[in-house]
Design a protein around this motif. Structure first.
Motif, PDB file in Angstrom:
ATOM      1  N   ILE A  10       0.771  -1.099  -0.350  1.00  0.00           N
ATOM      2  CA  ILE A  10       0.090   0.165   0.013  1.00  0.00           C
ATOM      3  C   ILE A  10       1.331   1.472  -0.312  1.00  0.00           C
ATOM      4  O   ILE A  10       2.264   1.861   0.886  1.00  0.00           O
ATOM      5  N   CYS A  11       1.035   1.792  -0.648  1.00  0.00           N
ATOM      6  CA  CYS A  11       1.482   3.358  -1.159  1.00  0.00           C
ATOM      7  C   CYS A  11       0.181   4.436  -0.869  1.00  0.00           C
ATOM      8  O   CYS A  11      -0.509   4.600  -0.738  1.00  0.00           O
ATOM      9  N   ARG A  12       0.997   5.525   0.025  1.00  0.00           N
ATOM     10  CA  ARG A  12       0.194   6.552   0.145  1.00  0.00           C
ATOM     11  C   ARG A  12       0.935   7.518   0.566  1.00  0.00           C
ATOM     12  O   ARG A  12       2.604   7.677   0.366  1.00  0.00           O
ATOM     13  N   TYR A  13       0.535   9.260   1.004  1.00  0.00           N
ATOM     14  CA  TYR A  13       1.381  10.011   1.522  1.00  0.00           C
ATOM     15  C   TYR A  13       1.362  10.460   2.656  1.00  0.00           C
ATOM     16  O   TYR A  13       0.135   9.694   3.472  1.00  0.00           O
ATOM     17  N   SER A  14       2.541  10.232   3.257  1.00  0.00           N
ATOM     18  CA  SER A  14       2.144  11.177   4.826  1.00  0.00           C
ATOM     19  C   SER A  14       2.714  12.379   5.130  1.00  0.00           C
ATOM     20  O   SER A  14       4.045  12.707   4.181  1.00  0.00           O
ATOM     21  N   GLU A  15       2.628  13.569   6.423  1.00  0.00           N
ATOM     22  CA  GLU A  15       3.226  13.831   7.197  1.00  0.00           C
ATOM     23  C   GLU A  15       2.821  15.631   6.779  1.00  0.00           C
ATOM     24  O   GLU A  15       3.239  16.420   6.769  1.00  0.00           O
ATOM     25  N   GLY A  16       1.663  15.398   5.615  1.00  0.00           N
ATOM     26  CA  GLY A  16       1.815  16.725   5.065  1.00  0.00           C
ATOM     27  C   GLY A  16       0.927  17.767   5.646  1.00  0.00           C
ATOM     28  O   GLY A  16       0.071  17.541   6.378  1.00  0.00           O
TER      29      GLY A  16
ATOM     30  N   GLU B 109      -0.368  14.787  -8.194  1.00  0.00           N
ATOM     31  CA  GLU B 109      -0.188  16.405  -8.205  1.00  0.00           C
ATOM     32  C   GLU B 109       0.220  17.279  -7.181  1.00  0.00           C
ATOM     33  O   GLU B 109       1.464  18.102  -7.614  1.00  0.00           O
ATOM     34  N   GLN B 110      -0.151  17.536  -6.629  1.00  0.00           N
ATOM     35  CA  GLN B 110      -0.506  18.435  -5.140  1.00  0.00           C
ATOM     36  C   GLN B 110       1.074  17.653  -4.059  1.00  0.00           C
ATOM     37  O   GLN B 110       1.674  18.096  -3.637  1.00  0.00           O
ATOM     38  N   VAL B 111       1.092  16.543  -4.361  1.00  0.00           N
ATOM     39  CA  VAL B 111       2.703  16.372  -3.845  1.00  0.00           C
ATOM     40  C   VAL B 111       3.344  16.444  -4.296  1.00  0.00           C
ATOM     41  O   VAL B 111       4.581  16.768  -4.111  1.00  0.00           O
TER      42      VAL B 111
ATOM     43  N   ALA C 226       5.217  13.456   1.907  1.00  0.00           N
ATOM     44  CA  ALA C 226       6.293  12.736   1.610  1.00  0.00           C
ATOM     45  C   ALA C 226       5.617  10.909   1.350  1.00  0.00           C
ATOM     46  O   ALA C 226       4.393  10.806   1.729  1.00  0.00           O
ATOM     47  N   GLU C 227       6.371  10.555  -0.121  1.00  0.00           N
ATOM     48  CA  GLU C 227       5.222   9.058  -0.236  1.00  0.00           C
ATOM     49  C   GLU C 227       6.348   8.384   0.701  1.00  0.00           C
ATOM     50  O   GLU C 227       7.368   8.262   1.424  1.00  0.00           O
TER      51      GLU C 227
END
Length: 78
Positions: free
Chosen positions: A15-21, A29-31, A39-40
């Motif tokens: 599972i890939c996600r984004y964290s800490e933003g 696009e936002q990342v 961060a990924e």
């Protein structure tokens, strides 16, 4: 990361996600913009009888170049 880890024997799920933003559910696009600070991250469910924790790191560092700031392959950005 999911494409690579998904082909490794012993990996059950990736599972890939984004964290800490600053956004709860950021888009790719936002990342990539670098503005929201995410961060990924990757969560890997694996069978330790088929692949060791150390081997997972070997796979990770084959695809992630820690010496390249803000770059992994064709992905460029903070």
């Amino acid at each position: 990361m999911d494409a690579v880890f998904g082909k490794v024997e012993g990996i059950k799920n990736v599972i890939c996600r984004y964290s800490e933003g600053r956004e709860a559910n950021p888009t790719y696009e936002q990342v990539c913009s670098g503005v929201i600070g995410d961060a990924e991250v990757v969560m890997i469910d694996y069978d330790e009888n088929n692949i060791s924790y150390e081997d997972l790191f070997d796979v990770f560092f084959e695809i992630y170049y820690s010496t390249q700031l803000n770059k992994r392959g064709n992905d460029i950005g903070t």
